[in-house]
Scaffold this active site. Sequence first.
Site, PDB file in Angstrom:
ATOM      1  N   CYS A   1      11.118  23.498 -14.221  1.00 51.67           N
ATOM      2  CA  CYS A   1       9.764  23.735 -13.769  1.00 51.67           C
ATOM      3  C   CYS A   1       9.796  23.427 -12.275  1.00 51.67           C
ATOM      4  CB  CYS A   1       8.794  22.810 -14.487  1.00 51.67           C
ATOM      5  SG  CYS A   1       7.086  23.164 -14.049  1.00 51.67           S
TER       6      CYS A   1
ATOM      7  N   ASN B   1      -0.376  23.717 -17.174  1.00 53.35           N
ATOM      8  CA  ASN B   1      -0.688  23.468 -15.763  1.00 53.35           C
ATOM      9  C   ASN B   1      -0.026  24.461 -14.813  1.00 53.35           C
ATOM     10  OD1 ASN B   1       1.926  22.623 -16.071  1.00 53.35           O
ATOM     11  ND2 ASN B   1       1.684  20.665 -15.030  1.00 53.35           N
TER      12      ASN B   1
ATOM     13  N   HIS C   1       3.656  27.938  -9.448  1.00 51.62           N
ATOM     14  CA  HIS C   1       4.132  26.788 -10.222  1.00 51.62           C
ATOM     15  C   HIS C   1       4.411  27.249 -11.647  1.00 51.62           C
ATOM     16  CE1 HIS C   1       3.174  22.821 -12.490  1.00 51.62           C
ATOM     17  NE2 HIS C   1       4.441  22.847 -12.159  1.00 51.62           N
TER      18      HIS C   1
ATOM     19  N   HIS D   1      11.551  20.680 -10.019  1.00 47.95           N
ATOM     20  CA  HIS D   1      11.154  19.289 -10.225  1.00 47.95           C
ATOM     21  C   HIS D   1      11.404  18.773 -11.637  1.00 47.95           C
ATOM     22  CE1 HIS D   1       6.754  20.938 -10.213  1.00 47.95           C
ATOM     23  NE2 HIS D   1       7.212  20.965 -11.432  1.00 47.95           N
ATOM     24  N   ASN D   2      12.193  19.517 -12.438  1.00 42.47           N
ATOM     25  CA  ASN D   2      12.708  18.995 -13.711  1.00 42.47           C
ATOM     26  C   ASN D   2      14.180  19.397 -13.794  1.00 42.47           C
ATOM     27  OD1 ASN D   2      10.242  18.019 -14.551  1.00 42.47           O
ATOM     28  ND2 ASN D   2       9.884  19.553 -16.118  1.00 42.47           N
TER      29      ASN D   2
ATOM     30  N   GLY E   1      -1.596  20.112  -5.895  1.00 48.19           N
ATOM     31  CA  GLY E   1      -2.615  19.231  -6.454  1.00 48.19           C
ATOM     32  C   GLY E   1      -3.294  19.913  -7.632  1.00 48.19           C
TER      33      GLY E   1
ATOM     34  N   SER F   1      -3.308  20.984  -1.861  1.00 52.42           N
ATOM     35  CA  SER F   1      -1.879  20.753  -2.051  1.00 52.42           C
ATOM     36  C   SER F   1      -1.298  20.361  -0.701  1.00 52.42           C
ATOM     37  CB  SER F   1      -1.198  22.023  -2.571  1.00 52.42           C
ATOM     38  OG  SER F   1      -1.743  22.415  -3.819  1.00 52.42           O
TER      39      SER F   1
ATOM     40  N   HIS G   1       6.190  14.872  -7.191  1.00 54.75           N
ATOM     41  CA  HIS G   1       6.204  16.320  -7.459  1.00 54.75           C
ATOM     42  C   HIS G   1       4.817  16.939  -7.553  1.00 54.75           C
ATOM     43  CE1 HIS G   1       4.835  15.624 -11.528  1.00 54.75           C
ATOM     44  NE2 HIS G   1       5.079  16.849 -11.920  1.00 54.75           N
TER      45      HIS G   1
ATOM     46  N   LYS H   1      -4.550  30.936 -13.881  1.00 54.62           N
ATOM     47  CA  LYS H   1      -3.988  29.889 -14.740  1.00 54.62           C
ATOM     48  C   LYS H   1      -3.488  30.500 -16.041  1.00 54.62           C
ATOM     49  CE  LYS H   1      -4.590  25.915 -14.300  1.00 54.62           C
ATOM     50  NZ  LYS H   1      -3.759  24.846 -13.711  1.00 54.62           N
TER      51      LYS H   1
END
Length: 482
Positions: free
Chosen positions: A99, A204, A236, A330-331, A380, A386, A405, A481
Amino acid sequence: MTYKYKIEKIDEYSWRIPREGKMRVDGIVYANETMMKEIQKDESLQQVINVSHLPGIVGHSFGMPDIHWGYGFPIGGVAAFDLDDGVVSPGGVGYDINCGVRLLRTDLQRIEIVHKLDSLVNTLFSSIPSGVGSHRKDLRLSHQEEKNVLKNGAQWAVSQGYGSKNDLEHIEENGRIAGADPELISERALERGKAQLGTLGSGNHFVEVGYVSEVYDAKIAQTLGLQKDSITIVVHTGSRGFGYQVCDDSIRTMIKASKEFNIELPDRQLCCAPIKSQQGQDYLAKMACAANYAFANRQMITHWIKESFERSLHINPGESKISVVYDVCHNIARIEDHIVDGRKKPLCVHRKGATRAFPPHHAQTPDAYKEVGQPVLIPGDMGRCSYVLVGTEKAYTTTFGSTCHGAGRVMSRGKAKKLASSRNISRELKEKGILVRADSRATMDEEIPEAYKDVTEVVDVVEHAGISKKIAQLKPLCVIKG
């Protein structure tokens, strides 16, 4: 203040959980005093302690200011392991392998699009499939082509016409992690991945069009191609159902491996294997497949973002000059060189809900940013802002080149939905000048801004702690989203 755990205040922005019992290292958590009080409401600090029990851990078990409870490791956790006697754990990477966040810049100014946001957000929403189980109807990979994606990541997407070679120079690891072995991937994972490439997913994950609202360092911002009021896009998302299945398959293997290698676990969700064992090497090869899938996913979404801008704003291809600033995982677990006891040493660094933050002049900082440091992208929530930061030397020497992150959840999805049940979140955001399209009302409700920490407070902590440097603030104009 009374703390649930034994905690020592190091300074205004960092805290120590001293080694005791079977802990092999101290825990270090970055937070201000108010945040530390809130962090103790879930079990994430216990997870920092649990991670410190694992064999071969080096330095400290870290928690970033966006820390919250996760599977095994906390989200917002960083831990590095010696290659000879350390372990690798799927729980230290998470289910959504790689992710990550991609930031795009443009030559467009806020004033040029602010009256065309309805058309833009609707076009983006129809062009990029989102929501639980979303898939593309116009793209379904054969098994062989999917394996090419798994080996080559964003480089595969560019070879198929989705972007340019210049994009690859602005992606962590150039959009391809070496060592991926698609032959280790289960049929179930391959099947789940076939139709989900180029999709946003749920929860998210988002695509957000915004603008540069503040610049804190004009020289570095210019190097990143960011100017006040210029339009930006943040993507994201991760490896979708494919990555989830790879993690799920690997956890079953690692539970057996933990018993085989007599690894004492304070929590079964920390199941792991020695890095050099066959199980450890196989996990890293499968994780690389999922990471490459995620790089390709964000690369293809970028292509459809460019098309959406051209179509909705009636501009010619290339007129918007949309280009990649950077793309970060970030993972992930990465083999990297770090300084341990004054000597350079390769380590397996787990970053779960944490971002690499390498300093200026580091060999793995992209050439374009060699003088300023690796860009760090911190999204954010959909109602606030952000941030764009860069990595620092202090991050490299203290946190294995890592920082936060995102904002970090403070509220469960169920509680957020209950809080939002009597409200019209879409209308509330529209009144603030932010248009949102979501696959369902449930997604909108569970992602209300109040469900997250204030990202400004999170970013202030990592900047004051010296593990990142703040460069620019971005504010949203429209969001899609999952």
